[in-house]
Design a protein around this motif. Structure first.
Motif, PDB file in Angstrom:
ATOM      1  N   ARG A 131     -51.516  23.921 -10.472  1.00  0.00           N
ATOM      2  CA  ARG A 131     -50.145  23.692 -10.012  1.00  0.00           C
ATOM      3  C   ARG A 131     -49.793  22.248 -10.314  1.00  0.00           C
ATOM      4  NH1 ARG A 131     -49.906  25.537  -3.850  1.00  0.00           N
ATOM      5  NH2 ARG A 131     -48.972  23.470  -3.870  1.00  0.00           N
ATOM      6  N   PRO A 132     -48.574  21.986 -10.798  1.00  0.00           N
ATOM      7  CA  PRO A 132     -48.182  20.610 -11.095  1.00  0.00           C
ATOM      8  C   PRO A 132     -48.351  19.637  -9.930  1.00  0.00           C
ATOM      9  CG  PRO A 132     -46.610  22.117 -12.069  1.00  0.00           C
ATOM     10  CD  PRO A 132     -47.538  22.947 -11.210  1.00  0.00           C
ATOM     11  N   ASP A 133     -48.243  20.113  -8.704  1.00  0.00           N
ATOM     12  CA  ASP A 133     -48.382  19.210  -7.558  1.00  0.00           C
ATOM     13  C   ASP A 133     -49.840  18.989  -7.131  1.00  0.00           C
ATOM     14  OD1 ASP A 133     -48.861  21.698  -6.395  1.00  0.00           O
ATOM     15  OD2 ASP A 133     -47.380  21.470  -4.798  1.00  0.00           O
ATOM     16  N   GLN A 134     -50.791  19.523  -7.912  1.00  0.00           N
ATOM     17  CA  GLN A 134     -52.204  19.379  -7.566  1.00  0.00           C
ATOM     18  C   GLN A 134     -53.022  18.669  -8.650  1.00  0.00           C
ATOM     19  OE1 GLN A 134     -53.158  23.548  -6.888  1.00  0.00           O
ATOM     20  NE2 GLN A 134     -52.985  23.254  -4.688  1.00  0.00           N
ATOM     21  N   VAL A 135     -52.354  18.093  -9.624  1.00  0.00           N
ATOM     22  CA  VAL A 135     -53.046  17.455 -10.742  1.00  0.00           C
ATOM     23  C   VAL A 135     -52.583  16.003 -10.890  1.00  0.00           C
ATOM     24  CG1 VAL A 135     -53.473  19.604 -12.012  1.00  0.00           C
ATOM     25  CG2 VAL A 135     -51.321  18.397 -12.371  1.00  0.00           C
ATOM     26  N   VAL A 136     -53.221  15.262 -11.788  1.00  0.00           N
ATOM     27  CA  VAL A 136     -52.836  13.864 -12.010  1.00  0.00           C
ATOM     28  C   VAL A 136     -51.381  13.791 -12.485  1.00  0.00           C
ATOM     29  CG1 VAL A 136     -55.211  13.110 -12.452  1.00  0.00           C
ATOM     30  CG2 VAL A 136     -53.764  13.818 -14.377  1.00  0.00           C
ATOM     31  N   PRO A 137     -50.720  12.655 -12.281  1.00  0.00           N
ATOM     32  CA  PRO A 137     -49.288  12.531 -12.599  1.00  0.00           C
ATOM     33  C   PRO A 137     -48.906  12.928 -14.032  1.00  0.00           C
ATOM     34  CG  PRO A 137     -49.985  10.653 -11.301  1.00  0.00           C
ATOM     35  CD  PRO A 137     -51.234  11.432 -11.633  1.00  0.00           C
ATOM     36  N   GLY A 138     -49.709  12.575 -15.021  1.00  0.00           N
ATOM     37  CA  GLY A 138     -49.382  12.925 -16.404  1.00  0.00           C
ATOM     38  C   GLY A 138     -49.383  14.423 -16.662  1.00  0.00           C
ATOM     39  N   TRP A 139     -50.369  15.114 -16.087  1.00  0.00           N
ATOM     40  CA  TRP A 139     -50.408  16.584 -16.203  1.00  0.00           C
ATOM     41  C   TRP A 139     -49.200  17.182 -15.507  1.00  0.00           C
ATOM     42  CZ3 TRP A 139     -53.511  20.933 -17.434  1.00  0.00           C
ATOM     43  CH2 TRP A 139     -54.602  20.658 -18.254  1.00  0.00           C
ATOM     44  N   SER A 140     -48.883  16.684 -14.333  1.00  0.00           N
ATOM     45  CA  SER A 140     -47.749  17.203 -13.573  1.00  0.00           C
ATOM     46  C   SER A 140     -46.457  17.069 -14.373  1.00  0.00           C
ATOM     47  CB  SER A 140     -47.632  16.452 -12.243  1.00  0.00           C
ATOM     48  OG  SER A 140     -46.552  16.943 -11.494  1.00  0.00           O
ATOM     49  N   GLU A 141     -46.255  15.899 -14.950  1.00  0.00           N
ATOM     50  CA  GLU A 141     -45.047  15.663 -15.755  1.00  0.00           C
ATOM     51  C   GLU A 141     -44.991  16.633 -16.930  1.00  0.00           C
ATOM     52  OE1 GLU A 141     -42.930  12.089 -18.378  1.00  0.00           O
ATOM     53  OE2 GLU A 141     -44.764  11.649 -17.250  1.00  0.00           O
ATOM     54  N   ALA A 142     -46.092  16.743 -17.665  1.00  0.00           N
ATOM     55  CA  ALA A 142     -46.117  17.614 -18.846  1.00  0.00           C
ATOM     56  C   ALA A 142     -45.929  19.081 -18.474  1.00  0.00           C
ATOM     57  CB  ALA A 142     -47.428  17.425 -19.610  1.00  0.00           C
ATOM     58  N   LEU A 143     -46.649  19.556 -17.468  1.00  0.00           N
ATOM     59  CA  LEU A 143     -46.534  20.967 -17.082  1.00  0.00           C
ATOM     60  C   LEU A 143     -45.103  21.341 -16.717  1.00  0.00           C
ATOM     61  CD1 LEU A 143     -49.753  21.491 -14.924  1.00  0.00           C
ATOM     62  CD2 LEU A 143     -49.228  22.590 -17.114  1.00  0.00           C
ATOM     63  N   GLN A 144     -44.397  20.440 -16.035  1.00  0.00           N
ATOM     64  CA  GLN A 144     -43.033  20.755 -15.609  1.00  0.00           C
ATOM     65  C   GLN A 144     -42.012  20.664 -16.740  1.00  0.00           C
ATOM     66  OE1 GLN A 144     -42.056  19.488 -11.389  1.00  0.00           O
ATOM     67  NE2 GLN A 144     -43.919  18.297 -11.801  1.00  0.00           N
ATOM     68  N   MET A 145     -42.392  20.046 -17.855  1.00  0.00           N
ATOM     69  CA  MET A 145     -41.502  20.010 -19.023  1.00  0.00           C
ATOM     70  C   MET A 145     -41.767  21.183 -19.958  1.00  0.00           C
ATOM     71  SD  MET A 145     -41.207  15.949 -20.028  1.00  0.00           S
ATOM     72  CE  MET A 145     -42.703  16.012 -20.936  1.00  0.00           C
ATOM     73  N   MET A 146     -42.980  21.713 -19.928  1.00  0.00           N
ATOM     74  CA  MET A 146     -43.365  22.807 -20.818  1.00  0.00           C
ATOM     75  C   MET A 146     -42.707  24.112 -20.392  1.00  0.00           C
ATOM     76  SD  MET A 146     -47.445  22.121 -21.247  1.00  0.00           S
ATOM     77  CE  MET A 146     -47.695  23.317 -22.548  1.00  0.00           C
ATOM     78  N   ARG A 147     -42.607  25.002 -21.361  1.00  0.00           N
ATOM     79  CA  ARG A 147     -42.121  26.351 -21.084  1.00  0.00           C
ATOM     80  C   ARG A 147     -43.279  27.328 -21.253  1.00  0.00           C
ATOM     81  NH1 ARG A 147     -36.700  26.672 -20.721  1.00  0.00           N
ATOM     82  NH2 ARG A 147     -35.512  24.878 -21.400  1.00  0.00           N
ATOM     83  N   GLU A 148     -43.213  28.402 -20.506  1.00  0.00           N
ATOM     84  CA  GLU A 148     -44.241  29.432 -20.579  1.00  0.00           C
ATOM     85  C   GLU A 148     -44.480  29.836 -22.038  1.00  0.00           C
ATOM     86  OE1 GLU A 148     -45.189  33.416 -18.029  1.00  0.00           O
ATOM     87  OE2 GLU A 148     -43.131  33.125 -18.688  1.00  0.00           O
ATOM     88  N   GLY A 149     -45.751  29.890 -22.438  1.00  0.00           N
ATOM     89  CA  GLY A 149     -46.114  30.306 -23.799  1.00  0.00           C
ATOM     90  C   GLY A 149     -46.192  29.167 -24.798  1.00  0.00           C
ATOM     91  N   GLU A 150     -45.829  27.955 -24.411  1.00  0.00           N
ATOM     92  CA  GLU A 150     -45.900  26.829 -25.342  1.00  0.00           C
ATOM     93  C   GLU A 150     -47.306  26.261 -25.394  1.00  0.00           C
ATOM     94  OE1 GLU A 150     -41.399  25.135 -25.565  1.00  0.00           O
ATOM     95  OE2 GLU A 150     -42.721  24.111 -24.160  1.00  0.00           O
ATOM     96  N   LYS A 151     -47.580  25.587 -26.489  1.00  0.00           N
ATOM     97  CA  LYS A 151     -48.849  24.890 -26.650  1.00  0.00           C
ATOM     98  C   LYS A 151     -48.519  23.451 -27.015  1.00  0.00           C
ATOM     99  CE  LYS A 151     -53.275  25.044 -29.001  1.00  0.00           C
ATOM    100  NZ  LYS A 151     -54.134  25.823 -29.909  1.00  0.00           N
ATOM    101  N   TRP A 152     -48.969  22.519 -26.181  1.00  0.00           N
ATOM    102  CA  TRP A 152     -48.706  21.097 -26.381  1.00  0.00           C
ATOM    103  C   TRP A 152     -50.009  20.333 -26.485  1.00  0.00           C
ATOM    104  CZ3 TRP A 152     -44.484  18.519 -22.895  1.00  0.00           C
ATOM    105  CH2 TRP A 152     -43.262  19.186 -23.038  1.00  0.00           C
TER     106      TRP A 152
END
Length: 135
Positions: free
Chosen positions: A93-114
């Motif tokens: 969950r974005p609220d359970q990871v380091v800030p950079g992961w949280s930021e990236a996860l919330q910008m990504m869309r389902e099915g994307e690979k970054w």
């Protein structure tokens, strides 16, 4: 997915000031990586490259569980963790990871690979964690 470019005033701040606590070799890595084709840097310093886009996919909220595959690699090429190696995805969950992961996860869309690069201040900072060194 388009992000606003970093403003000129932020670009003018030397990396050693913008990314306080980050080791010199990692500052060099960030500067070089940021010039790669397709790499976008957010205001926070997160760098990402969209390798597979899905404009129709949903974006998760702060507390939305996300099924992820990832490979954690240090700037020297050392792999410190991998769901691929383990043979299964994980749920984060974005609220359970380091800030950079949280930021990236919330910008990504389902099915994307970054591909995401986290400066130390968006990860474990000066304390490090396990095989991840400080700074």
């Amino acid at each position: 997915l388009a992000m606003a470019p970093v403003s000129a005033s932020e670009e003018d701040v030397p990396g050693e000031l913008r990314f306080r606590g980050t080791r010199k070799r990692d500052l060099d890595f960030l500067a070089k990586n940021g010039k790669r084709n397709g790499v976008v840097e957010t205001k926070s310093g997160l760098q990402y490259k969209v390798n597979r886009s899905n404009p129709e996919g949903k974006k998760p909220g702060e507390s939305t569980p996300c099924r992820c595959h990832y490979r954690g690699i240090l700037t020297d090429g050392t792999e410190f963790d991998s769901t691929y190696r383990k043979g299964e995805t994980c749920i984060l969950r974005p609220d359970q990871v380091v800030p950079g992961w949280s930021e990236a996860l919330q910008m990504m869309r389902e099915g994307e690979k970054w591909e995401i690069i986290l400066p130390s201040h968006l990860a474990y900072g000066e304390r490090g964690a396990g095989p991840i060194p400080s700074g």
